[in-house]
Design a protein around this motif. Structure first.
Motif, PDB file in Angstrom:
ATOM      1  N   ARG A   1       0.803  -1.228   0.000  1.00 52.14           N
ATOM      2  CA  ARG A   1       0.000   0.000   0.000  1.00 52.14           C
ATOM      3  C   ARG A   1       0.833   1.275   0.000  1.00 52.14           C
ATOM      4  N   PHE A   2       2.096   1.194   0.424  1.00 50.63           N
ATOM      5  CA  PHE A   2       2.931   2.391   0.420  1.00 50.63           C
ATOM      6  C   PHE A   2       3.758   2.508  -0.866  1.00 50.63           C
ATOM      7  N   GLN A   3       3.793   1.445  -1.678  1.00 54.30           N
ATOM      8  CA  GLN A   3       4.540   1.496  -2.940  1.00 54.30           C
ATOM      9  C   GLN A   3       3.638   1.727  -4.144  1.00 54.30           C
ATOM     10  N   LEU A   4       2.424   1.175  -4.108  1.00 57.22           N
ATOM     11  CA  LEU A   4       1.512   1.290  -5.241  1.00 57.22           C
ATOM     12  C   LEU A   4       0.222   1.978  -4.817  1.00 57.22           C
ATOM     13  N   ARG A   5      -0.275   2.833  -5.674  1.00 54.51           N
ATOM     14  CA  ARG A   5      -1.547   3.490  -5.396  1.00 54.51           C
ATOM     15  C   ARG A   5      -2.704   2.549  -5.673  1.00 54.51           C
ATOM     16  N   LYS A   6      -2.633   1.830  -6.783  1.00 58.09           N
ATOM     17  CA  LYS A   6      -3.702   0.906  -7.171  1.00 58.09           C
ATOM     18  C   LYS A   6      -3.082  -0.445  -7.494  1.00 58.09           C
ATOM     19  N   VAL A   7      -3.581  -1.489  -6.866  1.00 55.72           N
ATOM     20  CA  VAL A   7      -3.068  -2.838  -7.097  1.00 55.72           C
ATOM     21  C   VAL A   7      -3.778  -3.416  -8.321  1.00 55.72           C
ATOM     22  N   PRO A   8      -3.018  -3.968  -9.264  1.00 56.06           N
ATOM     23  CA  PRO A   8      -3.646  -4.512 -10.475  1.00 56.06           C
ATOM     24  C   PRO A   8      -4.512  -5.743 -10.190  1.00 56.06           C
ATOM     25  N   GLU A   9      -5.443  -6.012 -11.103  1.00 60.30           N
ATOM     26  CA  GLU A   9      -6.225  -7.247 -11.028  1.00 60.30           C
ATOM     27  C   GLU A   9      -5.262  -8.416 -11.216  1.00 60.30           C
ATOM     28  N   LEU A  10      -5.495  -9.498 -10.492  1.00 59.71           N
ATOM     29  CA  LEU A  10      -4.602 -10.643 -10.557  1.00 59.71           C
ATOM     30  C   LEU A  10      -5.207 -11.765 -11.383  1.00 59.71           C
ATOM     31  N   GLN A  11      -4.402 -12.321 -12.248  1.00 59.38           N
ATOM     32  CA  GLN A  11      -4.772 -13.512 -13.006  1.00 59.38           C
ATOM     33  C   GLN A  11      -3.655 -14.528 -12.803  1.00 59.38           C
ATOM     34  N   PHE A  12      -4.032 -15.756 -12.457  1.00 58.84           N
ATOM     35  CA  PHE A  12      -3.050 -16.786 -12.157  1.00 58.84           C
ATOM     36  C   PHE A  12      -3.065 -17.856 -13.245  1.00 58.84           C
ATOM     37  N   TYR A  13      -1.864 -18.238 -13.672  1.00 59.44           N
ATOM     38  CA  TYR A  13      -1.697 -19.255 -14.702  1.00 59.44           C
ATOM     39  C   TYR A  13      -0.677 -20.275 -14.219  1.00 59.44           C
ATOM     40  N   LEU A  14      -0.808 -21.483 -14.728  1.00 56.66           N
ATOM     41  CA  LEU A  14       0.118 -22.547 -14.375  1.00 56.66           C
ATOM     42  C   LEU A  14       1.374 -22.430 -15.221  1.00 56.66           C
ATOM     43  N   ASP A  15       2.527 -22.431 -14.578  1.00 49.75           N
ATOM     44  CA  ASP A  15       3.812 -22.429 -15.282  1.00 49.75           C
ATOM     45  C   ASP A  15       4.313 -23.867 -15.303  1.00 49.75           C
ATOM     46  N   ASP A  16       4.164 -24.517 -16.434  1.00 47.13           N
ATOM     47  CA  ASP A  16       4.544 -25.925 -16.535  1.00 47.13           C
ATOM     48  C   ASP A  16       5.907 -26.113 -17.201  1.00 47.13           C
ATOM     49  N   SER A  17       6.760 -25.130 -17.126  1.00 45.56           N
ATOM     50  CA  SER A  17       8.070 -25.224 -17.770  1.00 45.56           C
ATOM     51  C   SER A  17       8.942 -26.295 -17.107  1.00 45.56           C
ATOM     52  N   LEU A  18       8.803 -26.507 -15.791  1.00 48.87           N
ATOM     53  CA  LEU A  18       9.595 -27.542 -15.122  1.00 48.87           C
ATOM     54  C   LEU A  18       9.176 -28.935 -15.588  1.00 48.87           C
ATOM     55  N   ASP A  19       7.870 -29.140 -15.796  1.00 43.18           N
ATOM     56  CA  ASP A  19       7.398 -30.423 -16.318  1.00 43.18           C
ATOM     57  C   ASP A  19       7.915 -30.641 -17.738  1.00 43.18           C
ATOM     58  N   TYR A  20       7.950 -29.566 -18.514  1.00 47.78           N
ATOM     59  CA  TYR A  20       8.453 -29.635 -19.886  1.00 47.78           C
ATOM     60  C   TYR A  20       9.935 -30.014 -19.899  1.00 47.78           C
ATOM     61  N   VAL A  21      10.715 -29.413 -19.001  1.00 46.76           N
ATOM     62  CA  VAL A  21      12.146 -29.721 -18.904  1.00 46.76           C
ATOM     63  C   VAL A  21      12.346 -31.172 -18.485  1.00 46.76           C
ATOM     64  N   ALA A  22      11.566 -31.639 -17.518  1.00 53.52           N
ATOM     65  CA  ALA A  22      11.680 -33.029 -17.067  1.00 53.52           C
ATOM     66  C   ALA A  22      11.315 -33.997 -18.182  1.00 53.52           C
ATOM     67  N   ASN A  23      10.316 -33.651 -18.976  1.00 53.41           N
ATOM     68  CA  ASN A  23       9.912 -34.499 -20.097  1.00 53.41           C
ATOM     69  C   ASN A  23      11.029 -34.581 -21.143  1.00 53.41           C
ATOM     70  N   ILE A  24      11.622 -33.475 -21.467  1.00 55.03           N
ATOM     71  CA  ILE A  24      12.720 -33.465 -22.445  1.00 55.03           C
ATOM     72  C   ILE A  24      13.903 -34.258 -21.900  1.00 55.03           C
ATOM     73  N   ASP A  25      14.203 -34.091 -20.622  1.00 58.08           N
ATOM     74  CA  ASP A  25      15.306 -34.807 -19.994  1.00 58.08           C
ATOM     75  C   ASP A  25      15.081 -36.319 -20.052  1.00 58.08           C
ATOM     76  N   SER A  26      13.861 -36.757 -19.771  1.00 63.15           N
ATOM     77  CA  SER A  26      13.569 -38.199 -19.816  1.00 63.15           C
ATOM     78  C   SER A  26      13.641 -38.716 -21.249  1.00 63.15           C
ATOM     79  N   LEU A  27      13.220 -37.902 -22.221  1.00 65.00           N
ATOM     80  CA  LEU A  27      13.315 -38.325 -23.621  1.00 65.00           C
ATOM     81  C   LEU A  27      14.784 -38.447 -24.073  1.00 65.00           C
ATOM     82  N   LEU A  28      15.634 -37.548 -23.591  1.00 67.13           N
ATOM     83  CA  LEU A  28      17.049 -37.606 -23.954  1.00 67.13           C
ATOM     84  C   LEU A  28      17.743 -38.796 -23.307  1.00 67.13           C
TER      85      LEU A  28
END
Length: 111
Positions: A82-109
């Motif tokens: 509240r002391f850094q921002l006047r208005k807090v933006p609306e929040l949208q949450f998404y799944l970051d599946d990059s770690l699963d993607y890396v693990a999949n590539i690693d297992s394929l290699l």
């Protein structure tokens, strides 16, 4: 291209959201949620947070729960920044599946 202001706000929101999710980890019964990135729109009205969930089997359920409680999370975030921002933006949450993607590539290699 992201402006300097957008980058600073993104880092601030990522840090504070990480802290909020860290505090909530005790209530999630062993599910760890980490904020991998936050992107803010140029008009600073929407913040898209990308979350990594461990274990990944519960990721869809956790993202759904987090999106349903986005208003409460936004309120907690507003109390922290509240002391850094006047208005807090609306929040949208998404799944970051990059770690699963890396693990999949690693297992394929390895095969």
């Amino acid at each position: 291209m992201e402006t300097t202001r957008q980058a600073k706000i993104s880092r601030l929101l990522q840090k504070e959201l990480s802290e909020i999710f860290r505090q909530q980890t005790a209530k999630t019964h062993g599910v760890i949620v980490s904020v991998s990135a936050v992107r803010v729109t140029p008009d600073l009205s929407i913040a898209r947070a990308y979350l990594s969930v461990f274990p990944s089997e519960k990721s869809a359920e956790m993202i759904e729960n987090i999106n349903s409680s986005a208003r409460t999370i936004r309120y907690e975030l507003a109390q922290k920044v509240r002391f850094q921002l006047r208005k807090v933006p609306e929040l949208q949450f998404y799944l970051d599946d990059s770690l699963d993607y890396v693990a999949n590539i690693d297992s394929l290699l390895n095969q």
